[in-house]
Write a protein that holds these residues in place. Structure first.
Motif, PDB file in Angstrom:
ATOM      1  N   TYR A   1      21.256 -15.062 -43.369  1.00 28.70           N
ATOM      2  CA  TYR A   1      20.699 -15.288 -42.032  1.00 28.70           C
ATOM      3  C   TYR A   1      19.447 -14.432 -41.832  1.00 28.70           C
ATOM      4  O   TYR A   1      18.420 -14.908 -41.324  1.00 28.70           O
ATOM      5  CB  TYR A   1      21.759 -14.955 -40.988  1.00 28.70           C
ATOM      6  N   GLU A   2      19.512 -13.183 -42.239  1.00 29.63           N
ATOM      7  CA  GLU A   2      18.364 -12.288 -42.110  1.00 29.63           C
ATOM      8  C   GLU A   2      17.210 -12.759 -42.984  1.00 29.63           C
ATOM      9  O   GLU A   2      16.042 -12.735 -42.565  1.00 29.63           O
ATOM     10  CB  GLU A   2      18.772 -10.863 -42.493  1.00 29.63           C
ATOM     11  N   LEU A   3      17.507 -13.199 -44.206  1.00 27.53           N
ATOM     12  CA  LEU A   3      16.460 -13.672 -45.113  1.00 27.53           C
ATOM     13  C   LEU A   3      15.759 -14.895 -44.532  1.00 27.53           C
ATOM     14  O   LEU A   3      14.524 -14.983 -44.538  1.00 27.53           O
ATOM     15  CB  LEU A   3      17.078 -14.005 -46.476  1.00 27.53           C
ATOM     16  N   ARG A   4      16.528 -15.854 -44.031  1.00 29.08           N
ATOM     17  CA  ARG A   4      15.927 -17.077 -43.497  1.00 29.08           C
ATOM     18  C   ARG A   4      15.106 -16.797 -42.250  1.00 29.08           C
ATOM     19  O   ARG A   4      14.023 -17.379 -42.063  1.00 29.08           O
ATOM     20  CB  ARG A   4      17.020 -18.102 -43.210  1.00 29.08           C
ATOM     21  N   ASN A   5      15.583 -15.929 -41.388  1.00 29.78           N
ATOM     22  CA  ASN A   5      14.796 -15.568 -40.200  1.00 29.78           C
ATOM     23  C   ASN A   5      13.470 -14.938 -40.584  1.00 29.78           C
ATOM     24  O   ASN A   5      12.418 -15.270 -40.032  1.00 29.78           O
ATOM     25  CB  ASN A   5      15.592 -14.615 -39.312  1.00 29.78           C
ATOM     26  N   ASN A   6      13.515 -14.016 -41.541  1.00 33.50           N
ATOM     27  CA  ASN A   6      12.272 -13.368 -41.982  1.00 33.50           C
ATOM     28  C   ASN A   6      11.357 -14.357 -42.686  1.00 33.50           C
ATOM     29  O   ASN A   6      10.131 -14.266 -42.553  1.00 33.50           O
ATOM     30  CB  ASN A   6      12.600 -12.194 -42.911  1.00 33.50           C
TER      31      ASN A   6
ATOM     32  N   LEU B   1      27.029 -20.177 -27.551  1.00 37.55           N
ATOM     33  CA  LEU B   1      25.702 -19.652 -27.238  1.00 37.55           C
ATOM     34  C   LEU B   1      24.662 -20.178 -28.222  1.00 37.55           C
ATOM     35  O   LEU B   1      23.568 -20.617 -27.810  1.00 37.55           O
ATOM     36  CB  LEU B   1      25.736 -18.121 -27.264  1.00 37.55           C
ATOM     37  N   ALA B   2      24.974 -20.167 -29.508  1.00 36.41           N
ATOM     38  CA  ALA B   2      24.022 -20.631 -30.512  1.00 36.41           C
ATOM     39  C   ALA B   2      23.718 -22.117 -30.330  1.00 36.41           C
ATOM     40  O   ALA B   2      22.559 -22.547 -30.478  1.00 36.41           O
ATOM     41  CB  ALA B   2      24.578 -20.374 -31.913  1.00 36.41           C
ATOM     42  N   TYR B   3      24.725 -22.892 -30.015  1.00 36.47           N
ATOM     43  CA  TYR B   3      24.533 -24.335 -29.833  1.00 36.47           C
ATOM     44  C   TYR B   3      23.641 -24.615 -28.625  1.00 36.47           C
ATOM     45  O   TYR B   3      22.715 -25.442 -28.708  1.00 36.47           O
ATOM     46  CB  TYR B   3      25.895 -24.999 -29.662  1.00 36.47           C
TER      47      TYR B   3
ATOM     48  N   ALA C   1      16.877 -20.701 -34.197  1.00 40.81           N
ATOM     49  CA  ALA C   1      18.039 -21.136 -33.418  1.00 40.81           C
ATOM     50  C   ALA C   1      18.926 -22.069 -34.235  1.00 40.81           C
ATOM     51  O   ALA C   1      20.157 -22.000 -34.159  1.00 40.81           O
ATOM     52  CB  ALA C   1      17.574 -21.830 -32.137  1.00 40.81           C
ATOM     53  N   ILE C   2      18.304 -22.933 -35.025  1.00 38.79           N
ATOM     54  CA  ILE C   2      19.079 -23.839 -35.878  1.00 38.79           C
ATOM     55  C   ILE C   2      19.824 -23.053 -36.949  1.00 38.79           C
ATOM     56  O   ILE C   2      20.999 -23.315 -37.241  1.00 38.79           O
ATOM     57  CB  ILE C   2      18.151 -24.896 -36.504  1.00 38.79           C
ATOM     58  N   GLU C   3      19.166 -22.072 -37.534  1.00 41.23           N
ATOM     59  CA  GLU C   3      19.831 -21.255 -38.547  1.00 41.23           C
ATOM     60  C   GLU C   3      20.949 -20.419 -37.925  1.00 41.23           C
ATOM     61  O   GLU C   3      21.945 -20.131 -38.588  1.00 41.23           O
ATOM     62  CB  GLU C   3      18.816 -20.348 -39.245  1.00 41.23           C
ATOM     63  N   GLU C   4      20.801 -20.066 -36.657  1.00 40.86           N
ATOM     64  CA  GLU C   4      21.868 -19.322 -35.987  1.00 40.86           C
ATOM     65  C   GLU C   4      23.138 -20.171 -35.867  1.00 40.86           C
ATOM     66  O   GLU C   4      24.247 -19.631 -35.877  1.00 40.86           O
ATOM     67  CB  GLU C   4      21.408 -18.859 -34.604  1.00 40.86           C
ATOM     68  N   ILE C   5      22.967 -21.492 -35.769  1.00 39.94           N
ATOM     69  CA  ILE C   5      24.143 -22.372 -35.773  1.00 39.94           C
ATOM     70  C   ILE C   5      24.869 -22.247 -37.109  1.00 39.94           C
ATOM     71  O   ILE C   5      26.102 -22.130 -37.159  1.00 39.94           O
ATOM     72  CB  ILE C   5      23.731 -23.834 -35.506  1.00 39.94           C
ATOM     73  N   ASN C   6      24.115 -22.284 -38.218  1.00 37.80           N
ATOM     74  CA  ASN C   6      24.740 -22.092 -39.530  1.00 37.80           C
ATOM     75  C   ASN C   6      25.440 -20.742 -39.618  1.00 37.80           C
ATOM     76  O   ASN C   6      26.544 -20.631 -40.165  1.00 37.80           O
ATOM     77  CB  ASN C   6      23.680 -22.193 -40.632  1.00 37.80           C
ATOM     78  N   PHE C   7      24.788 -19.727 -39.079  1.00 41.85           N
ATOM     79  CA  PHE C   7      25.342 -18.373 -39.134  1.00 41.85           C
ATOM     80  C   PHE C   7      26.646 -18.272 -38.359  1.00 41.85           C
ATOM     81  O   PHE C   7      27.643 -17.727 -38.851  1.00 41.85           O
ATOM     82  CB  PHE C   7      24.311 -17.385 -38.589  1.00 41.85           C
ATOM     83  N   THR C   8      26.665 -18.805 -37.141  1.00 37.88           N
ATOM     84  CA  THR C   8      27.869 -18.700 -36.313  1.00 37.88           C
ATOM     85  C   THR C   8      28.970 -19.640 -36.800  1.00 37.88           C
ATOM     86  O   THR C   8      30.155 -19.351 -36.584  1.00 37.88           O
ATOM     87  CB  THR C   8      27.541 -18.997 -34.841  1.00 37.88           C
TER      88      THR C   8
ATOM     89  N   GLY D   1      29.565 -20.263 -39.914  1.00 37.55           N
ATOM     90  CA  GLY D   1      30.102 -19.757 -41.176  1.00 37.55           C
ATOM     91  C   GLY D   1      29.927 -20.732 -42.321  1.00 37.55           C
ATOM     92  O   GLY D   1      30.514 -20.553 -43.395  1.00 37.55           O
ATOM     93  N   LYS D   2      29.094 -21.746 -42.121  1.00 43.81           N
ATOM     94  CA  LYS D   2      28.895 -22.780 -43.130  1.00 43.81           C
ATOM     95  C   LYS D   2      27.563 -23.466 -42.835  1.00 43.81           C
ATOM     96  O   LYS D   2      27.149 -23.551 -41.677  1.00 43.81           O
ATOM     97  CB  LYS D   2      30.040 -23.795 -43.067  1.00 43.81           C
ATOM     98  N   GLU D   3      26.895 -23.939 -43.870  1.00 46.01           N
ATOM     99  CA  GLU D   3      25.614 -24.601 -43.672  1.00 46.01           C
ATOM    100  C   GLU D   3      25.837 -26.021 -43.173  1.00 46.01           C
ATOM    101  O   GLU D   3      25.872 -26.981 -43.956  1.00 46.01           O
ATOM    102  CB  GLU D   3      24.783 -24.599 -44.970  1.00 46.01           C
ATOM    103  N   VAL D   4      25.985 -26.154 -41.871  1.00 45.36           N
ATOM    104  CA  VAL D   4      26.182 -27.481 -41.281  1.00 45.36           C
ATOM    105  C   VAL D   4      24.854 -28.217 -41.126  1.00 45.36           C
ATOM    106  O   VAL D   4      24.830 -29.434 -40.956  1.00 45.36           O
ATOM    107  CB  VAL D   4      26.891 -27.366 -39.919  1.00 45.36           C
ATOM    108  N   ILE D   5      23.742 -27.464 -41.159  1.00 40.20           N
ATOM    109  CA  ILE D   5      22.401 -28.039 -41.102  1.00 40.20           C
ATOM    110  C   ILE D   5      21.631 -27.502 -42.293  1.00 40.20           C
ATOM    111  O   ILE D   5      21.456 -26.290 -42.429  1.00 40.20           O
ATOM    112  CB  ILE D   5      21.670 -27.681 -39.808  1.00 40.20           C
TER     113      ILE D   5
END
Length: 430
Positions: free
Chosen positions: A139-144, A346-348, A414-421, A423-427
């Protein structure tokens, strides 16, 4: 074949990063391959997993048997020191004493099996700790990565505007010398250029921070400069419309490694309670004894059995401790489940807002800046537009372009935060 491609890519990365200051054009998936292979924290977690697996091996082992030997030091009848084996008196009775005892400890009430179960659960906890660390670092890598990508785009806008202003100032200096324009006009343009250069410097500082974060996450030991690459069309095509909040919550409760870690902790405490109750049962120590002359019967052989009597210590305190720890672990699981539900909600909502705002934002201003500037500059030189209108064009274009990139960046984060919360790469991100 894929493994070979990964090895080749990593080798090329290392070669390309040998010289400090090298730039590396890289896509997100390529950066993640480097991260998975070189991140020190992930390696530490992997070693922790192997250490726990080794503890399972240790828990399965039997206790070593104990062997004791007794040798007479001095025989006061024969006045011999360390009399050797085989000496007998005139009646044939042994005159030396040697005794040998062999003993083996046997755990009762399934203690050994229960210890193995505890070690296996501990290994599962180490594995889930690894996946939780992986989730957070990715999550940190993708945000950066996306922060740096859009900062580069914004920096390009500043570079274009400043370069255009430099050309404009050159022409205005000539007009100033001829007395065509007043000095206050060129002063305003110089102030605008100074403002843009100051803001550009701040952008570069932010980029340096993102670069440092990416180097830390990927384990890059040299000062390589990542140049993120992304497909704009693929980014625009990313959609969250197919997702539902209920499905995301179910996915998170099923896949979040931090929740699994809490559940493993509860399981461990439950197994520990069973183990502590088993410790009430005393263990059996059995063995064989040989005594040459120290018994009423020469060359005495016997079987031995030893067991403590659970009169005072029945492990009552540790059983109580285990019971209270189970209750504590249960509450921690409940708390974590509620936290996960809140995180997903919240992420959604944030992702929906960011996606909707981006898609409704007017992108008409994103046109060829060079052609637009030529028209604005020409109109300014012909005094068709005023100095205020000329400066307002720069500020409006910069503000709109920066805002557009910020919206895109916020949307991807925000989209990556959905994956983070979840716990799986849904997007899947491009």
């Amino acid at each position: 074949m894929k493994k070979l491609q990964t090895i080749v890519f990593l080798w090329l990365f290392c070669v390309q990063a040998q010289a400090a200051g090298d730039s590396l054009r890289i896509h997100l998936r390529e950066l993640e391959e480097i991260f998975l292979q070189k991140n020190a924290m992930l390696m530490a977690h992997k070693f922790d997993i192997e250490a726990n697996r080794a503890s399972i091996i240790q828990a399965k082992l039997w206790e070593n048997p104990t062997l004791s030997y007794e040798q007479m030091l001095y025989n006061n009848r024969t006045r011999s020191i360390l009399p050797i084996l085989g000496l007998n008196d005139e009646k044939g009775a042994p005159t030396t004493e040697q005794a040998v005892q062999l003993q083996q400890l046997f755990y009762l009430a399934g203690k050994r099996t229960k210890r193995v179960a505890l070690a296996e659960t501990s290994t599962q906890m180490a594995e889930n700790a690894y996946y939780d660390a992986l989730r957070g670092l990715k999550y940190e890598l993708r945000n950066n990565f996306y922060d740096l990508y859009y900062l580069q785009n914004v920096l390009k806008i500043y570079d274009e505007e400043i370069a255009s202003l430099v050309k404009t100032l050159d022409g205005m200096n000539t007009l100033l010398e001829k007395g065509v324009i007043p000095i206050k006009d060129i002063t305003r343009v110089r102030a605008l250029r100074f403002t843009l250069e100051t803001e550009r410097k701040e952008l570069r500082v932010q980029m340096i921070e993102r670069q440092a974060n990416l180097r830390l996450i990927t384990g890059a030991r040299t000062e390589v400069f990542f140049v993120p690459q992304a497909d704009k069309n693929a980014i625009d095509a990313v959609s969250i419309q197919t997702l539902t909040l209920d499905n995301l919550i179910s996915t998170a409760l099923e896949n979040r490694p931090d929740l699994k870690l809490q559940q493993n902790s509860l399981k461990y405490e439950e197994q520990n309670l069973v183990y502590q109750k088993a410790l009430k049962v005393p263990d059996l120590q059995a063995g064989l004894t040989y005594d040459r002359a120290g018994s009423s019967v020469p060359n005495y052989f016997a079987a031995t059995f030893q067991m403590s009597l659970p009169v005072f210590n029945k492990n009552q305190g540790n059983i109580k401790v285990a019971q209270y720890r189970i209750q504590s672990a249960q509450k921690q699981v409940e708390t974590q489940e509620q936290r996960i539900i809140t995180d997903v909600q919240l992420a959604y909502r944030k992702a929906l807002e960011a996606d909707q705002l981006y898609k409704t934002y007017d992108k008409a201003f994103m046109i060829d800046f060079d052609k637009l500037f030529d028209n604005v500059k020409l109109n300014f030189e012909k005094q068709i537009i005023s100095m205020l209108e000329f400066i307002d064009f720069y500020e409006s274009y910069k503000s709109s372009a920066v805002q557009m990139n910020r919206l895109q960046n916020d949307r991807m984060n925000a989209i990556e935060e959905i994956n983070f919360t979840a716990g799986k790469e849904v997007i899947s991100l491009p």
